[in-house]
Design a protein around this motif. Structure first.
Motif, PDB file in Angstrom:
ATOM      1  N   GLN A 134      18.145  17.417  18.731  1.00 34.73           N
ATOM      2  CA  GLN A 134      18.319  16.565  17.347  1.00 34.73           C
ATOM      3  C   GLN A 134      17.853  15.182  17.558  1.00 34.73           C
ATOM      4  N   GLU A 135      16.903  15.080  16.759  1.00 33.34           N
ATOM      5  CA  GLU A 135      16.489  13.749  16.759  1.00 33.34           C
ATOM      6  C   GLU A 135      16.750  12.831  15.443  1.00 33.34           C
ATOM      7  N   THR A 136      17.485  11.722  15.651  1.00 36.47           N
ATOM      8  CA  THR A 136      17.853  11.049  14.410  1.00 36.47           C
ATOM      9  C   THR A 136      17.441   9.740  14.570  1.00 36.47           C
ATOM     10  N   ILE A 137      16.651   9.029  13.637  1.00 36.77           N
ATOM     11  CA  ILE A 137      16.123   7.717  13.864  1.00 36.77           C
ATOM     12  C   ILE A 137      16.965   6.857  12.989  1.00 36.77           C
ATOM     13  N   ILE A 138      17.898   5.630  13.354  1.00 37.66           N
ATOM     14  CA  ILE A 138      18.633   5.030  12.798  1.00 37.66           C
ATOM     15  C   ILE A 138      18.257   3.597  12.954  1.00 37.66           C
ATOM     16  N   GLU A 139      17.696   2.852  12.161  1.00 39.98           N
ATOM     17  CA  GLU A 139      17.363   1.458  12.377  1.00 39.98           C
ATOM     18  C   GLU A 139      17.749   0.538  10.861  1.00 39.98           C
TER      19      GLU A 139
ATOM     20  N   ALA B 201      30.055 -11.843  18.680  1.00 42.92           N
ATOM     21  CA  ALA B 201      28.917 -12.513  18.154  1.00 42.92           C
ATOM     22  C   ALA B 201      27.782 -11.440  18.756  1.00 42.92           C
ATOM     23  N   MET B 202      27.887 -10.930  19.887  1.00 44.28           N
ATOM     24  CA  MET B 202      26.691 -10.257  20.299  1.00 44.28           C
ATOM     25  C   MET B 202      26.719  -9.005  19.689  1.00 44.28           C
ATOM     26  N   ILE B 203      27.702  -8.167  19.370  1.00 38.96           N
ATOM     27  CA  ILE B 203      27.639  -7.188  18.875  1.00 38.96           C
ATOM     28  C   ILE B 203      27.152  -7.040  17.316  1.00 38.96           C
ATOM     29  N   GLN B 204      27.749  -7.950  16.406  1.00 44.32           N
ATOM     30  CA  GLN B 204      27.450  -8.235  15.068  1.00 44.32           C
ATOM     31  C   GLN B 204      26.037  -8.580  14.883  1.00 44.32           C
ATOM     32  N   SER B 205      25.303  -8.981  15.806  1.00 45.89           N
ATOM     33  CA  SER B 205      23.808  -9.720  15.730  1.00 45.89           C
ATOM     34  C   SER B 205      22.982  -8.482  15.762  1.00 45.89           C
ATOM     35  N   SER B 206      23.184  -7.558  16.282  1.00 37.47           N
ATOM     36  CA  SER B 206      22.131  -6.167  16.407  1.00 37.47           C
ATOM     37  C   SER B 206      22.727  -4.992  15.777  1.00 37.47           C
ATOM     38  N   GLY B 207      21.885  -4.457  14.830  1.00 44.53           N
ATOM     39  CA  GLY B 207      22.200  -3.114  14.012  1.00 44.53           C
ATOM     40  C   GLY B 207      22.560  -2.139  15.305  1.00 44.53           C
ATOM     41  N   LYS B 208      21.593  -2.138  16.253  1.00 44.89           N
ATOM     42  CA  LYS B 208      21.710  -1.029  17.301  1.00 44.89           C
ATOM     43  C   LYS B 208      23.060  -0.948  17.944  1.00 44.89           C
ATOM     44  N   LEU B 209      23.500  -2.358  18.217  1.00 45.06           N
ATOM     45  CA  LEU B 209      24.613  -2.561  19.015  1.00 45.06           C
ATOM     46  C   LEU B 209      25.812  -2.337  18.336  1.00 45.06           C
ATOM     47  N   VAL B 210      25.719  -2.458  17.117  1.00 45.05           N
ATOM     48  CA  VAL B 210      26.836  -2.209  15.995  1.00 45.05           C
ATOM     49  C   VAL B 210      27.179  -0.526  16.023  1.00 45.05           C
TER      50      VAL B 210
ATOM     51  N   ILE C 189      26.190   1.602  18.502  1.00 44.21           N
ATOM     52  CA  ILE C 189      26.742   1.797  19.748  1.00 44.21           C
ATOM     53  C   ILE C 189      28.001   1.663  19.825  1.00 44.21           C
ATOM     54  N   ASP C 190      28.452   0.358  19.367  1.00 47.68           N
ATOM     55  CA  ASP C 190      29.905   0.240  19.558  1.00 47.68           C
ATOM     56  C   ASP C 190      30.785   1.083  18.787  1.00 47.68           C
ATOM     57  N   LYS C 191      30.248   1.617  17.491  1.00 51.39           N
ATOM     58  CA  LYS C 191      30.872   2.673  16.764  1.00 51.39           C
ATOM     59  C   LYS C 191      30.969   3.975  17.442  1.00 51.39           C
ATOM     60  N   LEU C 192      29.841   4.581  17.991  1.00 53.30           N
ATOM     61  CA  LEU C 192      29.741   5.668  18.609  1.00 53.30           C
ATOM     62  C   LEU C 192      30.276   6.084  20.225  1.00 53.30           C
ATOM     63  N   LEU C 193      30.234   4.948  20.933  1.00 57.32           N
ATOM     64  CA  LEU C 193      30.783   5.081  22.157  1.00 57.32           C
ATOM     65  C   LEU C 193      32.171   5.628  22.204  1.00 57.32           C
TER      66      LEU C 193
ATOM     67  N   VAL D  45      16.960  -5.811  27.480  1.00 53.99           N
ATOM     68  CA  VAL D  45      17.876  -5.296  26.389  1.00 53.99           C
ATOM     69  C   VAL D  45      19.057  -4.355  27.551  1.00 53.99           C
ATOM     70  N   LEU D  46      18.666  -4.021  28.683  1.00 56.08           N
ATOM     71  CA  LEU D  46      19.355  -3.340  29.493  1.00 56.08           C
ATOM     72  C   LEU D  46      20.633  -4.521  29.995  1.00 56.08           C
ATOM     73  N   ASP D  47      20.247  -5.815  30.245  1.00 55.84           N
ATOM     74  CA  ASP D  47      21.063  -6.864  30.560  1.00 55.84           C
ATOM     75  C   ASP D  47      21.994  -6.956  29.538  1.00 55.84           C
ATOM     76  N   ILE D  48      21.705  -7.114  28.110  1.00 53.83           N
ATOM     77  CA  ILE D  48      22.607  -7.088  27.220  1.00 53.83           C
ATOM     78  C   ILE D  48      23.453  -6.051  27.088  1.00 53.83           C
ATOM     79  N   LEU D  49      22.974  -4.960  27.252  1.00 51.47           N
ATOM     80  CA  LEU D  49      23.837  -3.627  27.403  1.00 51.47           C
ATOM     81  C   LEU D  49      24.898  -3.500  28.167  1.00 51.47           C
ATOM     82  N   GLU D  50      24.377  -4.108  29.405  1.00 52.06           N
ATOM     83  CA  GLU D  50      25.254  -4.180  30.651  1.00 52.06           C
ATOM     84  C   GLU D  50      26.456  -5.482  30.377  1.00 52.06           C
ATOM     85  N   ASP D  51      26.160  -6.355  29.891  1.00 53.84           N
ATOM     86  CA  ASP D  51      26.981  -7.416  29.543  1.00 53.84           C
ATOM     87  C   ASP D  51      28.176  -6.742  28.508  1.00 53.84           C
TER      88      ASP D  51
END
Length: 503
Positions: free
Chosen positions: A363-368, A441-450, A452-456, A475-481
Motif C-alpha cells: 500500500q503506497e500513500t503519499i502524504i506531503e 521546534a524541530m518537529i513542528q518545523s517539518s510536516g514529515k516529522l510531524v 512521524i511523531d504521530k505515527l511512531l 535527514v538521517l542526522d535529524i531523524l537520529e536526533d
C-alpha cells in the motif's frame, strides 16, 4: 607532521579538515567513528608459506603470507604460524594443492533431471525458498541445453543466491570453474560473503591497484604441486573470480587468457549499448555459458533489450534494425505476445506478488503537507528572496540558490537543511512560545516529522518495526536526533557503516 608528509597540498587539506571539524565556538571536534578497523587484524586468506631453518638449533619454523580482511592484497604480510588463525592454514593447503588437470565437459542435455527440494541443502544448512529453487532448476535446465539466459526477477527476490547456488551445482558436477562474476563495485563484497556462506567454492575479489591484482594473479590463480612450491599452469586454484565492469575493461589481458566455464553479469542492463567498451572487452573472452541478472530487462526501448539478447546469442540476434522493425515500440498486443513467446525460453521474470504469497499487498500513500515555516522558506527560495533568507543569520550563513530544485527538496524534507535556517527557526520558536524546547521546534518545523511523531507511538504500541529511508544523510542526522530525544531504539545504516557491520 608537515615535514614528515610529502604532499604539496598538505596546507589546503589541513585547512579543509579544520574547517569541517570545527564547531561554532571554534573548538576542534575529533570524529566519533572508530579510526582503527578491527578487520585489519583478522586473517582473510593465507596466500603462501615459507619454511626457515635455524642453523644453530636445526629447528624449522613456518611463516605464512597473510591477506587481512578489508585490506588489499598489496598490504599482505608474512606472519609466524603461531600468530594466525589455525583454521586458515588447512584451507590454504586444500585450495592450493587440490585441483583438476583435465577439463570436465558439460553433461549432455538428456542427463538433466529436476532436483528435489527435500534433499538439497547448501553450505551452513542454508536452504532456498520455493521460487528460488524453481529458479535454480531453470538455470540448470538452460545450462544443460547450452542456452544462455536472463534471470530477470524483481529486485529483492534473491537473484544473487540463485546464481551462486547454480554455480555450486555446476561445481558438484566436477566442473571446478573458473567462473567469472561481474558486478557493481558496491556489491562485490556481498557477492564474496554469499559465496562463503552458501558454497564450498573458492571465490576471490579481483579489484584494486595493479600491485594487488598482480599479487592475486601470482598467489591465487594457479594450483601448486604437493610441496606447495611449483605452479601448475592451467590448473586453477581459484574457482570463482568476482570483479567489476571497470576491471573487465582495464585489465582484460589477464582475464582474456582464461577459459571461463560460466559468466554471470549482475545489473546486466549496463550492457544496453552494444558499442560500449564493456561489451567489446567481454567479446574477446572465452565464455562457455552466460547468465545475465537484471531487475529491469526492458527499461526504455526494445533496442536496449536487443543489446542483451545479442550479447547472449549473437548468431540469432544479429540485426538490430530488423528487430526494431518487428517489435517497434510494443504498441499493440500482437507485438507484445510475439516478444513474450520469443523471450520465454531464455528469460525468467517473477514479481514479489507472484511468489511471496505471505507478503501483504503493498500500500503506497503519499502524504506531503508543508508546515507554515516550510511554506515561507519554499516561497522565499522560489522567489529568490535573499532578504528573508538572510534575516537573523550571521554573515555568509545564507543558502546558495545556484541549485534551486535542490534547495526546494531540502525545504520539503526539513528546513533545518537550509543553511542558516535552524538558528532563525529556534529564535522565532522561543519568542512565540516563551520556552526553549529544541525537540518541539524541530518537529513542528517539518510536516514529515510531524507525521512521524504521530505515527511512531501507534506503531510501537502495535509491536511494528519501521523502516525509514532517505536519500539525504543530513535527514538521517535529524531523524537520529529526534529518535534519541524520544528514547526510541533504532539502528542506522548508511555509507559510513562498514559492510560486515551491515550484515
Amino acid at each position: 607532521l608537515k615535514e614528515e608528509v610529502e604532499d604539496k597540498r598538505f596546507d589546503q587539506k589541513l585547512k579543509r579538515y579544520i574547517a569541517k571539524n570545527t564547531n561554532m565556538i571554534g573548538e576542534l571536534i575529533f570524529p566519533e567513528d572508530e579510526i582503527f578497523n578491527p578487520d585489519f587484524v583478522e586473517v582473510d586468506r593465507v596466500l603462501d608459506v615459507m619454511v626457515n631453518e635455524d642453523k644453530e638449533t636445526g629447528k624449522s619454523t613456518r611463516h605464512f603470507l597473510v591477506k587481512w580482511c578489508s585490506l588489499a592484497y598489496e598490504d599482505s604480510t608474512w606472519e609466524s604460524e603461531d600468530d594466525i588463525d589455525k583454521i586458515k592454514i588447512p584451507r590454504f593447503k586444500q585450495h592450493t594443492i587440490l585441483c583438476k588437470v583435465n577439463k570436465v565437459l558439460r553433461p549432455h542435455k538428456d542427463m538433466w533431471k529436476r532436483m528435489s527440494e527435500d534433499n538439497t541443502v547448501f553450505q551452513n544448512n542454508n536452504q532456498l525458498r520455493d521460487y528460488q529453487f524453481e529458479g535454480l532448476n531453470w538455470l540448470l535446465f538452460n545450462w544443460y541445453n547450452k542456452r544462455n539466459c536472463i534471470l530477470a526477477d524483481e529486485m529483492g527476490l534473491g537473484k544473487t543466491i540463485q546464481s551462486i547456488t547454480f554455480l555450486q551445482k555446476i561445481f558438484d558436477h566436477g566442473i571446478w570453474g573458473p567462473f567469472l562474476v561481474v558486478a557493481p563495485l558496491s556489491t562485490i563484497a556481498n557477492w564474496q560473503r554469499e559465496f562463503e556462506s552458501w558454497t564450498t567454492i573458492n571465490a576471490v575479489v579481483y579489484h584494486g591497484s595493479q600491485t594487488s591484482r598482480d599479487m592475486l594473479h601470482t598467489y591465487e590463480w594457479f594450483c601448486r604441486d604437493e610441496n606447495v612450491s611449483t605452479l601448475i599452469p592451467g590448473c586453477y586454484k581459484v574457482h570463482a573470480v568476482i570483479t567489476t565492469y571497470e576491471m573487465i575493461v582495464l585489465d582484460s589481458s589477464h582475464l582474456r587468457d582464461v577459459d571461463w566455464r560460466c559468466l554471470i553479469i549482475d545489473e546486466a542492463h549496463r550492457l544496453k549499448n552494444l558499442s560500449c567498451k564493456l561489451v567489446e572487452s567481454l567479446s574477446y573472452m572465452q565464455l562457455e555459458h552466460k547468465v545475465l541478472l537484471t531487475g529491469t530487462p526492458l527499461q526504455n526501448n526494445v533496442e536496449e533489450l536487443f543489446a542483451l539478447l545479442s550479447f547472449l546469442q549473437p548468431e540469432t540476434f544479429n540485426c538490430q534494425q530488423a528487430f526494431s522493425l518487428e517489435f517497434g515500440n510494443l504498441k499493440n498486443n500482437a507485438q507484445v505476445e510475439k516478444l513474450q513467446a520469443l523471450l520465454k525460453p531464455m528469460m525468467l521474470r517473477r514479481l514479489k506478488e507472484d511468489v511471496e504469497k505471505s507478503l501483504a499487498p503493498k500500500q503506497e500513500t503519499i502524504i506531503e503537507e508543508l508546515t507554515s515555516i516550510q511554506k515561507k522558506y519554499y516561497r522565499a527560495i522560489l522567489e529568490r528572496n535573499f532578504e528573508f533568507l538572510a534575516k537573523g543569520t550571521s554573515g555568509g550563513n545564507v543558502p546558495n540558490l545556484m541549485n534551486t530544485m535542490m534547495e526546494l527538496r531540502k525545504c520539503c524534507n526539513h528546513p533545518y537543511l537550509i543553511k542558516g535556517a535552524e538558528d532563525k527557526i529556534m529564535q522565532e520558536y522561543r519568542m512565540m512560545s516563551n520556552e526553549q524546547n529544541p525537540l518541539q521546534a524541530m518537529i513542528q518545523s517539518s510536516g514529515k516529522l510531524v507525521l512521524i511523531d504521530k505515527l511512531l507511538p501507534r506503531l510501537k504500541e502495535g509491536g511494528h518495526k519501521v523502516l525509514v529511508f532517505s536519500q539525504m544523510v543530513r535527514v538521517l542526522d535529524i531523524l537520529e536526533d529526534y529518535l534519541v530525544q524520544r528514547s526510541y531504539l533504532y539502528e542506522r545504516i548508511d555509507g559510513c557503516i562498514r559492510g560486515n557491520e551491515r550484515q
